[in-house]
Design an enzyme around this catalytic site. Sequence first.
Site, PDB file in Angstrom:
ATOM      1  CG  HIS A 118      -1.945  -1.029   1.245  1.00 15.04           C
ATOM      2  ND1 HIS A 118      -3.023  -0.978   2.098  1.00 15.04           N
ATOM      3  CD2 HIS A 118      -2.102  -2.169   0.512  1.00 15.04           C
ATOM      4  CE1 HIS A 118      -3.805  -2.023   1.885  1.00 15.04           C
ATOM      5  NE2 HIS A 118      -3.262  -2.771   0.939  1.00 15.04           N
ATOM      6  CB  CYS A 145      -2.083   1.627   6.258  1.00 13.49           C
ATOM      7  SG  CYS A 145      -1.661   0.827   4.688  1.00 13.49           S
ATOM      8  CB  CYS A 180      -6.552  -0.655   5.395  1.00 12.10           C
ATOM      9  SG  CYS A 180      -4.818  -1.147   5.255  1.00 12.10           S
ATOM     10  CD  GLU A 201      -2.064   4.133   3.152  1.00 15.25           C
ATOM     11  OE1 GLU A 201      -1.771   3.505   2.122  1.00 15.25           O
ATOM     12  OE2 GLU A 201      -3.201   4.139   3.634  1.00 15.25           O
TER      13      GLU A 201
END
Length: 147
Positions: free
Chosen positions: A49, A82, A79, A51
């Site tokens: 992801h 993260c 999420c 992040e």
Amino acid sequence: MTPMEHAMAAAREAALRGEVPVGAVITQNGQILVIAGNRTIADRDPTAHAEILAIREAAAKIGSERLIGCDLHVTLEPCAMCAGAISLARIRRLYYAAGDEKGGAVDHGPRFFSQPTCHHAPAVYGGIQENEAAEMLKGFFAARRGG
């Protein structure tokens, strides 16, 4: 350009690669340290992801697993994975654009930073350029569905 504008550009680049359009920027003392976009497909890595990629790169860049005094700007509410990484990295402030009712874990779902097991919670600011980010995501998923 603002950090969120850079994150939006990274999200657009991710979409062009067929990735879910999410971009992230980490700043320190007002200066951009890193910019990342989702790479889960390209890297064949479900943890890639924006992040997570930004946190990994920033930690390597500053030579510490703790990103004390750093701020994260991301185009979609993080999420749970993260949010956990943000907490462990000791990110000072989290700025996000679009909320995510389905997968978000900051202001939706488990509200990670409000849990008693969360050791560090950043200051959170949501809704920055929210409409732009939401439209980008809606357009991306509509195109994938063929309509």
